[in-house]
Design a protein around this motif. Structure first.
Motif, PDB file in Angstrom:
ATOM      1  N   ARG A 178     -13.451 -19.801  19.268  1.00 15.07           N
ATOM      2  CA  ARG A 178     -13.195 -19.224  17.951  1.00 15.07           C
ATOM      3  C   ARG A 178     -11.773 -18.680  17.843  1.00 15.07           C
ATOM      4  NH1 ARG A 178     -18.187 -15.237  17.385  1.00 15.07           N
ATOM      5  NH2 ARG A 178     -17.561 -14.992  19.562  1.00 15.07           N
ATOM      6  N   PHE A 179     -11.160 -18.970  16.728  1.00 14.21           N
ATOM      7  CA  PHE A 179      -9.853 -18.420  16.382  1.00 14.21           C
ATOM      8  C   PHE A 179     -10.011 -16.897  16.274  1.00 14.21           C
ATOM      9  CE2 PHE A 179      -5.994 -19.039  13.471  1.00 14.21           C
ATOM     10  CZ  PHE A 179      -5.212 -19.467  14.542  1.00 14.21           C
ATOM     11  N   THR A 180      -9.210 -16.142  17.022  1.00 10.16           N
ATOM     12  CA  THR A 180      -9.390 -14.688  17.080  1.00 10.16           C
ATOM     13  C   THR A 180      -8.091 -13.945  16.785  1.00 10.16           C
ATOM     14  OG1 THR A 180     -11.074 -15.007  18.784  1.00 10.16           O
ATOM     15  CG2 THR A 180     -10.183 -12.786  18.528  1.00 10.16           C
ATOM     16  N   LEU A 217      -8.417  -3.547  18.451  1.00 11.16           N
ATOM     17  CA  LEU A 217      -8.341  -3.158  19.855  1.00 11.16           C
ATOM     18  C   LEU A 217      -7.620  -1.827  19.908  1.00 11.16           C
ATOM     19  CD1 LEU A 217      -9.083  -4.424  22.616  1.00 11.16           C
ATOM     20  CD2 LEU A 217      -6.730  -5.242  22.755  1.00 11.16           C
ATOM     21  N   ALA A 218      -8.342  -0.777  20.254  1.00 11.81           N
ATOM     22  CA  ALA A 218      -7.736   0.557  20.245  1.00 11.81           C
ATOM     23  C   ALA A 218      -8.457   1.436  21.252  1.00 11.81           C
ATOM     24  CB  ALA A 218      -7.813   1.165  18.841  1.00 11.81           C
ATOM     25  N   LEU A 229     -15.891  -1.410   8.903  1.00 12.62           N
ATOM     26  CA  LEU A 229     -15.631  -2.495   9.851  1.00 12.62           C
ATOM     27  C   LEU A 229     -16.731  -3.548   9.770  1.00 12.62           C
ATOM     28  CD1 LEU A 229     -13.467  -2.800  12.279  1.00 12.62           C
ATOM     29  CD2 LEU A 229     -15.418  -2.307  13.729  1.00 12.62           C
ATOM     30  N   GLU A 230     -17.985  -3.085   9.840  1.00  9.47           N
ATOM     31  CA  GLU A 230     -19.111  -4.019   9.839  1.00  9.47           C
ATOM     32  C   GLU A 230     -19.232  -4.745   8.510  1.00  9.47           C
ATOM     33  OE1 GLU A 230     -22.500  -1.701  10.906  1.00  9.47           O
ATOM     34  OE2 GLU A 230     -21.840  -1.427  12.994  1.00  9.47           O
ATOM     35  N   GLU A 235     -14.798  -6.645  14.269  1.00 10.02           N
ATOM     36  CA  GLU A 235     -15.299  -6.030  15.499  1.00 10.02           C
ATOM     37  C   GLU A 235     -14.326  -4.964  15.988  1.00 10.02           C
ATOM     38  OE1 GLU A 235     -16.105  -9.021  18.527  1.00 10.02           O
ATOM     39  OE2 GLU A 235     -16.102 -10.528  16.951  1.00 10.02           O
ATOM     40  N   PHE A 236     -14.853  -4.118  16.843  1.00  8.70           N
ATOM     41  CA  PHE A 236     -14.015  -3.137  17.521  1.00  8.70           C
ATOM     42  C   PHE A 236     -14.199  -3.268  19.026  1.00  8.70           C
ATOM     43  CE2 PHE A 236     -14.056   0.982  19.719  1.00  8.70           C
ATOM     44  CZ  PHE A 236     -12.711   1.274  19.661  1.00  8.70           C
TER      45      PHE A 236
END
Lengths: 267, 267
Positions: A178-180, A217-218, A229-230, A235-236
């Motif tokens: 998957r492209f991320t 990403l944190a 977010l959801e 995603e986190f």
DNA sequence: TGCTAAATCTCGAAC
DNA sequence: GTTCGAGGTTTAGCA
């Protein structure tokens, strides 16, 4: 007045107006840094306007055209001019006036001294390099060199890619192909980070047609952002700056002592 | 060492380690501001990590626990600690070490001097009030006192209203009776301002059911935002900070000289 | 030069 | 104390 040629340090205590003016002009002409302790008022006109009555403060004039006025409290100067400013020193009755200004943006700060207690001027030699590490940039680089810090089977495709609404930190392909898109924050990611990532993804969707996975990403997610977010299908993931720092140091060959335990004032 | 009791200013030139340590401790104990010119290295551990080798710099220690390390160039200190920090002064061989740290967030900066050229300590009296005008706050106040600066027939209902996603600058009713939300920016309004205003309006729509008019009030609109603005059904209006400033001054009764023409260094 | 995003942002006010 | 928004933000990196 005292002259210390060995150190190149000139110290004037309670100088007369003439002496102070001469010292200011000569110090700046010679590329020296000058410090003044005295009683002054400050006026600023430019991006805004400000006024500060008389009081005892510290003034620093740097050879690159930076000027700072520090009150006896606080981290930040109460008034300043950035490097590149033009200085002008003159006498006005029994007072000394320093103007510092620049044309873009058009602004000027005016210091009016009715007393100078101390004037120090010295050429400072400072060639040392300043290094600051473990910022957002470093986290990104750590992921580039060790993609498994993000996820097993992850591959980085590109970093700092320009999209219509800004720059995407990292783009890659996960183990399922998957492209991320990864948005990196050093500290807590907030609502704005989520919205930013959403905009990036929308921009990329416009280019290709395939579905795009978006990950924040944190070191943490601010309270109240989970729902947003959801709802946006994002995603986190938690990032460990310490592990990133280690990865960076490994790559850079440097040694590492964390000693996080006995940091604080051990006096 | 020279003592000037009249000015309360102590000046130490090339002090011995013992004298410097004593002066540092006594100065801080007495609530004085201390300036050091010397050769030092700096290490910082905390929110990030940084390292700076030896060089000649200016160090300021303020009585409120602020510490600044200034290189001979640049506006900002290369290292610092905010007000409220705890200082610790000690000898380490032939060097002087100053630690400044705090526990929340946990961080510490360490200065290591191998030479002190000058140490100055003085109590500074500064009670003057600092005033800065023509900021967003002032534009808002100007509109409250002169709503026609925004639009004829406009009435202010409330200012700084709390909504789920933040604070709305101004809410009012226009001449056609429409509920109007105003987002104020001093400079150019960007994409973020537009999105912010949209979120505010969405939040308000959730409360009542009526349509809400949204207006960005700024000195300009950033390029590329016009489309976004229109697509969201929002408006942009130009605000003239100069007229707001005049309105404020009128209200405050103060005189006003703009003299915008002959600002710049008239030396 | 101008714009965008980050910062050991700092600072102040409100909750 | 924590959080949030504003700043004369400043600073660094690029188009």
């Amino acid at each position: 007045m005292r002259l210390y040629p060995d150190l190149g340090l000139k110290v004037f205590q309670a100088p007369s107006i003439g002496v102070a003016l001469e010292a200011l002009k000569e110090g700046f002409r010679k590329g020296e840094l000058t410090i003044i302790i005295g009683r002054l008022s400050v006026d600023y006109h430019g991006r805004a306007r400000s006024k500060l009555g008389f009081g005892e403060r510290v003034v620093i004039l740097k050879p690159d055209g930076a000027l700072l006025v520090h009150r006896p409290h606080g981290h930040s100067p109460v008034n300043w001019q950035p490097p590149g400013s033009i200085f002008d020193f003159k006498r006005l009755g029994e007072k000394i006036v320093i103007n510092a200004g620049r044309s873009n943006p058009l602004e000027k700060v005016t210091l009016t001294f009715d007393r100078i207690d101390l004037l120090v001027s010295s050429r400072l030699r400072d060639d040392a390099e300043f290094s600051l590490y473990v910022d957002e940039h470093d986290i990104r680089d750590a992921l580039v060199s060790e993609p498994e810090l993000f996820e097993e089977g992850f591959h980085v495709v590109t970093k700092e890619k320009r999209v219509p609404s800004g720059f995407v930190d990292l783009i890659g392909v996960d183990r399922e192909g998957r492209f991320t898109v990864i948005e990196i924050k050093k500290g807590l990611a907030g609502r704005d980070s989520v919205i930013q990532l959403k905009r990036y993804i929308d921009g990329l969707k416009g280019e290709g047609g395939a579905a795009v996975r978006g990950v924040i990403l944190a070191s943490g997610l601010a309270r109240g952002c989970q729902g947003l977010l959801e709802s946006l299908g994002l995603e986190f993931k938690r990032v460990d700056p310490r592990r990133c720092y280690e990865a960076l140091m490994k790559r850079r060959g440097g040694g590492l002592q964390l000693e996080l335990s006995r940091w604080f004032i051990s006096s």
